[in-house]
Design an enzyme around this catalytic site. Structure first.
Site, short mmCIF file in Angstrom:
data_model
loop_
_atom_site.label_atom_id
_atom_site.label_comp_id
_atom_site.label_asym_id
_atom_site.label_seq_id
_atom_site.Cartn_x
_atom_site.Cartn_y
_atom_site.Cartn_z
N LYS A 211 35.42 43.40 46.06
CA LYS A 211 34.45 44.03 46.96
C LYS A 211 34.90 43.85 48.42
CE LYS A 211 29.62 43.74 48.34
NZ LYS A 211 28.28 43.26 48.06
N GLY A 272 28.19 41.79 44.11
CA GLY A 272 29.34 41.60 43.21
C GLY A 272 28.92 41.44 41.76
N ARG A 273 27.90 40.61 41.53
CA ARG A 273 27.50 40.33 40.14
C ARG A 273 26.67 41.46 39.54
NH1 ARG A 273 25.67 36.95 43.90
NH2 ARG A 273 23.45 36.76 44.34
N LYS A 513 35.02 27.50 49.42
CA LYS A 513 36.12 28.40 49.83
C LYS A 513 36.74 27.93 51.14
CE LYS A 513 34.09 32.72 48.08
NZ LYS A 513 33.64 34.05 48.49
O1 F6P Z 1 31.91 33.78 43.94
C1 F6P Z 1 31.56 34.36 45.14
C2 F6P Z 1 31.82 35.84 45.14
O2 F6P Z 1 31.53 36.29 46.43
C3 F6P Z 1 31.01 36.60 44.08
O3 F6P Z 1 29.74 36.88 44.47
C4 F6P Z 1 31.87 37.79 43.89
O4 F6P Z 1 31.54 38.47 42.72
C5 F6P Z 1 33.23 37.16 43.87
O5 F6P Z 1 33.17 36.14 44.86
C6 F6P Z 1 34.39 38.08 44.12
O6 F6P Z 1 34.30 38.71 45.38
P1 F6P Z 1 35.14 39.99 45.72
O7 F6P Z 1 34.77 41.07 44.79
O8 F6P Z 1 34.82 40.30 47.14
O9 F6P Z 1 36.60 39.64 45.56
#
Ligand code: F6P
Length: 549
Positions: A211, A272-273, A513
């Protein structure tokens, strides 16, 4: 009183009434509830789409359900639901709309964010995905050397991995078996290694799903994947034929070197989820084909429409959410098990872990104050029969109350041989036996009647009264999968609304992170990283010693 003018949840009369009711029910056993109401087994059931929901084996009466619905009314769950469907910015900490429901809206729907109808863009991306998926499936899209694409590797993590990876497993019998589809998520190089070691780069398509397109695990794996490809194909121009991106971040996609013509877009109002029915589902769409992907979206929509319109008494996501609250807040249950009786649903609970725990694992309410009630449970589970021989003992006779969802299907998948289909009744006999044993247990008299010695009677006695929901469908189809996922999405929504938390942010994962980035130079260069605590410092030193640095 909350800063937002709401009375604190656990000081409302509805909450207090539930707490009192819980005490009144303390000694009630499911055996009595069933004895008192012979119609309970059919009366305490609901339907949504193809899903038959039996909630009779819950520690509830009509009065419990009424009181729970009053709590939902007092916390305006349906008001927040309507605001979500309207595209209001209910993700307050990120000031974003929450519109995964728009991803499955019909073409002629109008859903506005900041005055703009988002539905045409949703369908434009779906059409672009369908066209691309068809070209890969038919062989019209070829790799750099002209070879047909036979392998698809999705590189993503969290919501950019779990959804498509889960759904690919669930719908495996609907996939094109000539395509190899794999999912790489872990920054442990072993993941990419195992996923690519037997693949021909000239026949491999990488789908970089992120995302934000800034997630370190995904960008690191994508960079390594590009090196792996170029080591074989030599020429930078190969990237255009072997890499596509799924993202909201055009700039970062271009910076990485992927042609933005090969980017499939989604938007900041898709969490994302909650994203695997957006462009994030491209790998799944290639595997099952656009028609089945759209059938899955139709399934999501059936439950969306139900959640939006069904009255409280018949609203399944509302019911499941409230039942969870009953156990979480009034029985001190700490976890919730999801136990599918289908091998194809082997990754379903792992998917739900992110959906539920990243959404409702919060101790801060929407008004910024700390909650003084329990929020999201630990969600766990694996396919049922395997679990029976591992952890069911604790569910049956342990000291913890673990409410569980049992998910099963009346028919085995069509692809199985007749002989293997015959095994299905045995699988489902286990399914029904377990919820029966959990609810009704076995009394000491029953154990004695079987001739057990007096010393063994307590050991062989099962208290029962362990609550379960049974979710039964005729068969596992793309639509049924969509229905199941939407059901859980909205259940999680209901709980977050009652608990007054923002179910759509995830600040809790940020700290780890940031710290990982800070610690890395200590590992690689032995850098003296300021602010490292004594334990971490010593562990890093030990790591470097063992690593031979
Ligand atoms: O784990 C944190 C998070 O932000 C999730 O909410 C998300 O699905 C995942 O990291 C991956 O994020 P991205 O799609 O931005 O790489």
């Amino acid at each position: 009183m909350n800063a937002d003018g709401r009375t604190r949840l656990n000081q409302t009369p509805e909450w207090t009434a539930l707490a009192k009711h819980r005490e009144e029910l303390a000694d009630t056993h499911l055996r009595e509830l069933f004895a008192a109401d012979p119609a309970r087994g059919t009366g305490y059931t609901l339907r949504v789409g193809d899903l038959y929901i039996d909630y009779s084996k819950h520690l509830v009466t009509d009065e419990t359900l009424r009181l729970l619905r009053e709590l939902a009314a007092a916390t305006d769950v349906f008001g927040l639901r309507d605001a979500m469907f309207r595209g209001e910015k209910i993700n307050v900490t990120e000031n974003r709309a929450v519109l995964h429901t728009a991803l499955r809206a019909p073409r002629d729907a109008v859903i506005e964010v900041d005055g703009e109808n988002v539905v045409p863009a949703v369908h434009a991306v779906l059409d672009k995905m369908s066209d691309f998926a068809e070209r890969v499936r038919s062989g019209a899209w070829t790799g750099h050397t002209g070879k047909r694409i036979r392998n698809v590797v999705n590189v993503g993590i969290g919501g950019s991995d779990l959804g498509p990876a889960m759904a690919y497993e669930v719908l495996r019998s609907f996939t094109d078996r000539d395509l190899t589809v794999r999912f790489v998520s872990n920054v442990d190089g072993a993941d990419l290694h195992e996923a690519t070691r037997d693949l021909d780069p000239a026949e491999t398509l990488f789908i970089i799903a992120s995302k934000t397109f800034t997630t370190i695990e995904t960008i690191t794996n994508a960079t390594s994947a590009r090196k792996w490809l170029l080591a074989a194909l030599g020429d930078e121009s190969a990237v255009a034929k072997h890499f596509v991106a799924l993202s909201t971040n055009t700039e970062k996609v271009a910076e990485f070197g992927i042609d933005t013509a090969n980017m499939f877009e989604f938007w900041d109002w898709v969490g994302g989820r909650y994203s695997y029915d957006s462009a994030i589902g491209l790998s799944l769409m290639i595997a099952i084909g656009p028609d089945r992907f759209r059938e899955m979206l139709d399934g999501f929509r059936i439950v969306d429409d139900h959640f939006r319109t069904a009255p409280a008494e018949a609203n399944v996501p509302l019911l499941l959410g409230l039942l969870g609250i009953w156990y979480d807040n009034f029985h001190d249950a700490q976890s919730h098990a999801v136990l599918p009786y289908s091998h194809y649903l082997s990754k379903f609970t792992a998917y739900l872990q992110q959906l539920d725990m990243e959404s409702n694992g919060k101790y801060v309410a929407r008004d910024g104050r700390q909650v003084d009630w329990q929020t999201g449970p630990v969600v766990w589970g694996t396919p049922g029969t395997n679990g029976q021989h591992a952890y069911y003992q604790l569910i049956h006779q342990g000291t913890k109350l673990i409410p569980a969802d049992f998910i099963g299907f009346a028919r085995p998948v069509a692809e199985l041989s007749e002989e293997l289909k015959d095994q299905h009744d045995l699988l489902m006999a286990n399914f029904f036996a377990q919820t029966q044993a959990l609810a009704f247990g076995k009394t000491a008299e029953e154990v004695r009647a079987e001739g057990a010695t007096e010393e063994l009677v307590p050991h062989k006695t099962f208290q029962g009264n362990r609550p379960t929901t049974t979710i039964l469908a005729r068969e596992l189809t793309p639509s049924v999968l969509g229905q199941l996922v939407a059901l859980y999405e909205h259940k999680v929504f209901v709980q977050g609304a009652v608990w007054n938390i923002d179910s759509f942010d995830q600040w809790g994962v940020e700290l780890g992170k940031v710290l990982a980035k800070r610690v890395e130079p200590a590992l690689t260069e032995g850098a003296d990283v300021p602010g490292l605590d004594a334990s971490t410092k010593a562990l890093v030193a030990k790591y470097r010693e063992l690593r031979g640095r």
